[in-house]
Design an enzyme around this catalytic site. Structure first.
Site, PDB file in Angstrom:
ATOM      1  N   LYS A   1     -30.182  38.659  55.476  1.00 38.86           N
ATOM      2  CA  LYS A   1     -30.178  39.333  54.318  1.00 38.86           C
ATOM      3  C   LYS A   1     -29.224  38.755  53.468  1.00 38.86           C
ATOM      4  O   LYS A   1     -29.453  38.777  52.178  1.00 38.86           O
ATOM      5  CB  LYS A   1     -29.867  40.845  54.758  1.00 38.86           C
ATOM      6  N   ASN A   2     -27.828  38.383  53.838  1.00 36.55           N
ATOM      7  CA  ASN A   2     -26.739  38.019  52.709  1.00 36.55           C
ATOM      8  C   ASN A   2     -27.397  36.351  52.308  1.00 36.55           C
ATOM      9  O   ASN A   2     -26.701  36.492  50.932  1.00 36.55           O
ATOM     10  CB  ASN A   2     -25.369  38.026  53.713  1.00 36.55           C
TER      11      ASN A   2
ATOM     12  N   ARG B   1     -23.811  46.054  46.207  1.00 33.61           N
ATOM     13  CA  ARG B   1     -22.624  45.174  45.452  1.00 33.61           C
ATOM     14  C   ARG B   1     -23.131  43.887  45.343  1.00 33.61           C
ATOM     15  O   ARG B   1     -22.725  43.314  44.184  1.00 33.61           O
ATOM     16  CB  ARG B   1     -21.477  45.082  46.586  1.00 33.61           C
TER      17      ARG B   1
ATOM     18  N   CYS C   1     -16.685  51.236  47.228  1.00 35.50           N
ATOM     19  CA  CYS C   1     -17.876  51.470  48.759  1.00 35.50           C
ATOM     20  C   CYS C   1     -17.379  51.819  49.508  1.00 35.50           C
ATOM     21  O   CYS C   1     -15.619  51.792  49.651  1.00 35.50           O
ATOM     22  CB  CYS C   1     -18.610  49.966  48.824  1.00 35.50           C
TER      23      CYS C   1
ATOM     24  N   ARG D   1     -12.947  46.766  47.132  1.00 37.17           N
ATOM     25  CA  ARG D   1     -13.943  45.519  46.936  1.00 37.17           C
ATOM     26  C   ARG D   1     -14.020  45.464  45.350  1.00 37.17           C
ATOM     27  O   ARG D   1     -14.904  45.498  44.539  1.00 37.17           O
ATOM     28  CB  ARG D   1     -15.040  45.747  47.331  1.00 37.17           C
ATOM     29  N   PRO D   2     -12.989  44.831  44.785  1.00 39.96           N
ATOM     30  CA  PRO D   2     -13.024  44.365  43.396  1.00 39.96           C
ATOM     31  C   PRO D   2     -13.732  43.122  43.004  1.00 39.96           C
ATOM     32  O   PRO D   2     -14.089  42.585  43.787  1.00 39.96           O
ATOM     33  CB  PRO D   2     -11.337  44.233  42.758  1.00 39.96           C
ATOM     34  N   VAL D   3     -13.998  42.886  41.706  1.00 37.45           N
ATOM     35  CA  VAL D   3     -14.654  41.743  41.399  1.00 37.45           C
ATOM     36  C   VAL D   3     -14.024  40.814  40.644  1.00 37.45           C
ATOM     37  O   VAL D   3     -14.407  39.909  39.879  1.00 37.45           O
ATOM     38  CB  VAL D   3     -16.072  42.231  40.629  1.00 37.45           C
ATOM     39  N   ASP D   4     -12.598  40.800  40.707  1.00 38.90           N
ATOM     40  CA  ASP D   4     -11.728  40.206  39.919  1.00 38.90           C
ATOM     41  C   ASP D   4     -11.940  38.335  39.886  1.00 38.90           C
ATOM     42  O   ASP D   4     -11.731  37.701  39.111  1.00 38.90           O
ATOM     43  CB  ASP D   4     -10.371  40.583  40.004  1.00 38.90           C
ATOM     44  N   LEU D   5     -12.258  38.189  41.292  1.00 40.62           N
ATOM     45  CA  LEU D   5     -12.582  36.831  41.605  1.00 40.62           C
ATOM     46  C   LEU D   5     -13.729  36.205  40.811  1.00 40.62           C
ATOM     47  O   LEU D   5     -13.670  35.049  40.326  1.00 40.62           O
ATOM     48  CB  LEU D   5     -12.631  36.498  43.142  1.00 40.62           C
TER      49      LEU D   5
ATOM     50  N   ASP E   1     -18.488  41.481  59.600  1.00 43.67           N
ATOM     51  CA  ASP E   1     -19.766  42.236  59.597  1.00 43.67           C
ATOM     52  C   ASP E   1     -20.244  42.477  61.219  1.00 43.67           C
ATOM     53  O   ASP E   1     -21.274  43.008  61.521  1.00 43.67           O
ATOM     54  CB  ASP E   1     -20.927  41.396  59.228  1.00 43.67           C
TER      55      ASP E   1
ATOM     56  N   ILE F   1     -10.169  41.486  56.625  1.00 43.87           N
ATOM     57  CA  ILE F   1     -11.049  41.176  55.376  1.00 43.87           C
ATOM     58  C   ILE F   1     -11.208  42.474  54.410  1.00 43.87           C
ATOM     59  O   ILE F   1     -10.874  42.428  53.223  1.00 43.87           O
ATOM     60  CB  ILE F   1     -12.487  40.681  55.641  1.00 43.87           C
TER      61      ILE F   1
ATOM     62  N   ARG G   1     -31.149  48.917  55.342  1.00 40.83           N
ATOM     63  CA  ARG G   1     -30.651  48.106  54.510  1.00 40.83           C
ATOM     64  C   ARG G   1     -30.531  46.721  55.165  1.00 40.83           C
ATOM     65  O   ARG G   1     -30.460  45.818  54.300  1.00 40.83           O
ATOM     66  CB  ARG G   1     -29.122  48.429  53.829  1.00 40.83           C
TER      67      ARG G   1
HETATM   68  C1  UD1 Z   1     -19.915  39.251  51.816  1.00 42.98           C
HETATM   69  C2  UD1 Z   1     -20.969  40.039  52.458  1.00 42.98           C
HETATM   70  C3  UD1 Z   1     -20.541  40.830  53.410  1.00 42.98           C
HETATM   71  C4  UD1 Z   1     -19.349  40.526  54.054  1.00 42.98           C
HETATM   72  C5  UD1 Z   1     -18.263  39.886  53.292  1.00 42.98           C
HETATM   73  C6  UD1 Z   1     -17.293  39.254  54.115  1.00 42.98           C
HETATM   74  C7  UD1 Z   1     -23.032  39.553  51.059  1.00 42.98           C
HETATM   75  C8  UD1 Z   1     -23.921  40.284  50.260  1.00 42.98           C
HETATM   76  N1  UD1 Z   1     -22.097  40.333  51.609  1.00 42.98           N
HETATM   77  O1  UD1 Z   1     -19.746  40.294  50.814  1.00 42.98           O
HETATM   78  O2  UD1 Z   1     -21.676  41.621  54.135  1.00 42.98           O
HETATM   79  O3  UD1 Z   1     -18.860  41.678  54.980  1.00 42.98           O
HETATM   80  O4  UD1 Z   1     -18.966  38.972  52.479  1.00 42.98           O
HETATM   81  O5  UD1 Z   1     -17.673  38.351  54.989  1.00 42.98           O
HETATM   82  O6  UD1 Z   1     -22.912  38.385  51.351  1.00 42.98           O
HETATM   83  N2  UD1 Z   1     -12.261  40.403  46.967  1.00 42.98           N
HETATM   84  C9  UD1 Z   1     -11.373  40.616  45.634  1.00 42.98           C
HETATM   85  N3  UD1 Z   1     -11.787  40.204  44.462  1.00 42.98           N
HETATM   86  C10 UD1 Z   1     -13.258  39.811  44.270  1.00 42.98           C
HETATM   87  C11 UD1 Z   1     -14.239  39.662  45.310  1.00 42.98           C
HETATM   88  C12 UD1 Z   1     -13.686  39.976  46.799  1.00 42.98           C
HETATM   89  O7  UD1 Z   1     -10.176  40.997  46.068  1.00 42.98           O
HETATM   90  O8  UD1 Z   1     -13.562  39.549  43.026  1.00 42.98           O
HETATM   91  C13 UD1 Z   1     -11.840  40.702  48.458  1.00 42.98           C
HETATM   92  C14 UD1 Z   1     -12.731  41.959  49.015  1.00 42.98           C
HETATM   93  O9  UD1 Z   1     -12.335  43.028  48.399  1.00 42.98           O
HETATM   94  C15 UD1 Z   1     -12.499  41.450  50.357  1.00 42.98           C
HETATM   95  C16 UD1 Z   1     -12.420  39.995  50.487  1.00 42.98           C
HETATM   96  O10 UD1 Z   1     -11.972  39.450  49.099  1.00 42.98           O
HETATM   97  O11 UD1 Z   1     -11.315  41.913  51.066  1.00 42.98           O
HETATM   98  C17 UD1 Z   1     -13.624  39.055  50.839  1.00 42.98           C
HETATM   99  O12 UD1 Z   1     -14.702  39.574  50.237  1.00 42.98           O
HETATM  100  P1  UD1 Z   1     -16.021  38.890  49.841  1.00 42.98           P
HETATM  101  O13 UD1 Z   1     -15.973  37.702  50.597  1.00 42.98           O
HETATM  102  O14 UD1 Z   1     -16.192  38.750  48.390  1.00 42.98           O
HETATM  103  O15 UD1 Z   1     -17.136  39.677  50.339  1.00 42.98           O
HETATM  104  P2  UD1 Z   1     -18.742  39.882  49.439  1.00 42.98           P
HETATM  105  O16 UD1 Z   1     -18.959  38.754  48.982  1.00 42.98           O
HETATM  106  O17 UD1 Z   1     -18.750  41.191  48.769  1.00 42.98           O
END
Ligand code: UD1
Length: 422
Positions: free
Chosen positions: A22-23, A94, A118, A123-127, A308, A330, A400
């Site tokens: 899926k991912n 997301r 969620c 789970r921010p998107v700042d990165l 996961d 995580i 899902r």
């Molecule tokens: C992906 C997977 C999810 C898995 C996760 C960690 C998909 C669709 N989903 O989610 O199933 O649980 O990896 O292996 O592939 N973070 C920030 N800022 C950001 C982005 C992330 O602070 O902009 C933090 C998150 O809150 C979290 C950590 O970084 O604490 C890791 O998250 P991330 O690896 O980005 O997870 P996803 O890509 O959302």
């Protein structure tokens, strides 16, 4: 709403075919936005998250055909009609944020709704934002939407992530393929899904080196072409079904699985007393002793133990002989399955990111529900081991991420059925 009814106590014996990831698929599908030529994905999983991504891509003007009962996805983005990812779709999933990089790279602008909170944390998107800015885009947050512009196109850059993010690495990687010059992504995620995406992008003509390591280098090209790419095996579905015979007793062979996808997880199962065996067609697990042994699990980015699989591991350790510790590193709020497992007789204490699990000799069936995908399946696993009947509500979470979970388990002797409610 449908629910899943499990009557516990049956040992499992048999074979379970593991689907495409899926991912990985959710990251591969937006790659269609990078090219005018067709992109075909084979070994796609049939899941509601995949339908959601199809809807999102269609809303941008892409054509998505699900062929061979959804196993083959034919994607084409000749001309895009929109560059706006609406809240209505993004809030459901997301991974929708993964259209940001490709849209910016191809169109020079993108408007993407913020995914919102969620169940498992902020789970921010700042990165994601930081990576696009490093590549020369201007981003602004207005009305809950990220407005991103790169009027003169993206240019290669050094991107150093402060923490490892799977999604941000994927967005950066896709965007960099069409940026002018060289991009170096440091502290990149190393998950097999990243490697799969890089391989697909390379088939499309991208110049990428270093995927699977901490540093990925991308030489931008002027255009990408079409390609056909098989989606990598779903290591989380694999790990989930490897736990099934560990919790019930018996032996299950997961067809298509390989140890390379899940090495640290396999090590942990073995430490708990489970036999993990590589077979010509996949990976088999077997429980030989009466109860599994308690272990200490810490979730980490790949190649560490996957977050996961933390909920499923907790279900297993709930019946272990001894006291196990699970540290979630995580996501900040990913123990919502603990109180539900407690309803089934598990003895779990949560303090911040650490759960202490005192194994009990028997779980008891109960009505339970879950707030996320992996938590749901952990309750199904617990139900397989429990005395009596477990009814897992809110099955849409399961759908899902797991194809026909009840059929796959029933084929191995589980007493499990879906109760449809209209
Ligand atoms: C992906 C997977 C999810 C898995 C996760 C960690 C998909 C669709 N989903 O989610 O199933 O649980 O990896 O292996 O592939 N973070 C920030 N800022 C950001 C982005 C992330 O602070 O902009 C933090 C998150 O809150 C979290 C950590 O970084 O604490 C890791 O998250 P991330 O690896 O980005 O997870 P996803 O890509 O959302």
């Amino acid at each position: 709403m449908d629910s899943i009814l499990v009557r516990g106590g049956a040992e499992l014996h048999g074979r379970i075919p593991i689907a495409g990831a899926k991912n990985a698929c959710l990251a591969l599908m937006p790659a269609t936005l990078l090219t005018e030529e067709p992109l075909t994905l084979t070994n796609a999983p049939r899941l509601s998250d995949i339908s959601t991504m199809s809807l999102l891509l269609e809303s941008l003007g892409a054509d998505v055909q699900a062929l061979e009962e959804g196993r083959r996805l034919a994607l084409a983005s000749h001309g895009l009609s929109s560059h706006r990812a609406e809240y209505e779709i993004v809030r459901r999933m997301r991974a929708s944020i993964l259209v940001l990089g490709p849209l910016l790279a191809r169109e020079g602008h993108a408007i993407v709704s913020l995914p919102g909170g969620c169940a498992i944390g902020a789970r921010p998107v700042d990165l994601h934002q930081m990576a696009m800015e490093a590549l020369g885009a201007e981003l602004e947050l207005r009305d809950g939407y990220l407005h991103a512009r790169a009027p003169r196109g993206l240019r290669g850059a050094e991107i150093e992530f402060p923490i490892v993010s799977v999604g941000a690495t994927e967005n950066a990687l896709m965007a960099a393929t069409l940026a002018r010059g060289t991009t170096v992504i440091r502290n990149a995620a190393r998950e097999p899904e990243i490697v799969d995406l890089a391989q697909c992008l390379r088939r499309m003509g991208a110049q990428i080196a270093g995927e699977g390591s901490e540093t990925i280098t991308v030489e931008g090209v002027d255009r990408l072409s079409g390609a056909t790419h098989p989606v990598v095996v779903d290591r989380i579905e694999l790990g989930t079904y490897m736990i099934a015979p560990a919790i019930t007793g018996g032996r299950v062979e997961c067809v298509g699985g390989s140890r390379a996808l899940l090495a640290s997880f396999c090590d942990k199962l073995e430490a708990a007393g489970i036999t993990v065996e590589e077979t010509p067609e996949g990976l088999a697990t077997r429980r030989s002793g009466e109860r599994v042994r308690a272990v200490h699990v810490v979730t980490e980015p790949y190649p560490g133990f996957p977050t996961d699989l933390q909920a499923q591991m907790m279900a297993l350790l709930a019946t272990a002989d001894g006291v196990s510790i699970l540290e979630e590193r995580i996501f900040e709020n990913r123990f919502m399955h603990a109180p539900e497992l407690a309803r089934m007789g598990a003895d779990i204490e949560v303090h911040g990111g650490t759960a202490t699990v005192r194994g009990v000799s028997r779980l008891r069936g109960a009505p339970v529900m879950a707030t996320d995908l992996r938590a749901s399946v952990s309750l199904v696993l617990a139900g397989l081991a429990a005395e009596g009947e477990t009814r897992v509500a809110r099955v849409y979470h399961l759908d899902r991420g797991y194809e026909t979970v009840e059929e796959k388990l029933r084929a191995c002797g589980a007493r499990i059925e879906r109760v449809r409610q209209t």
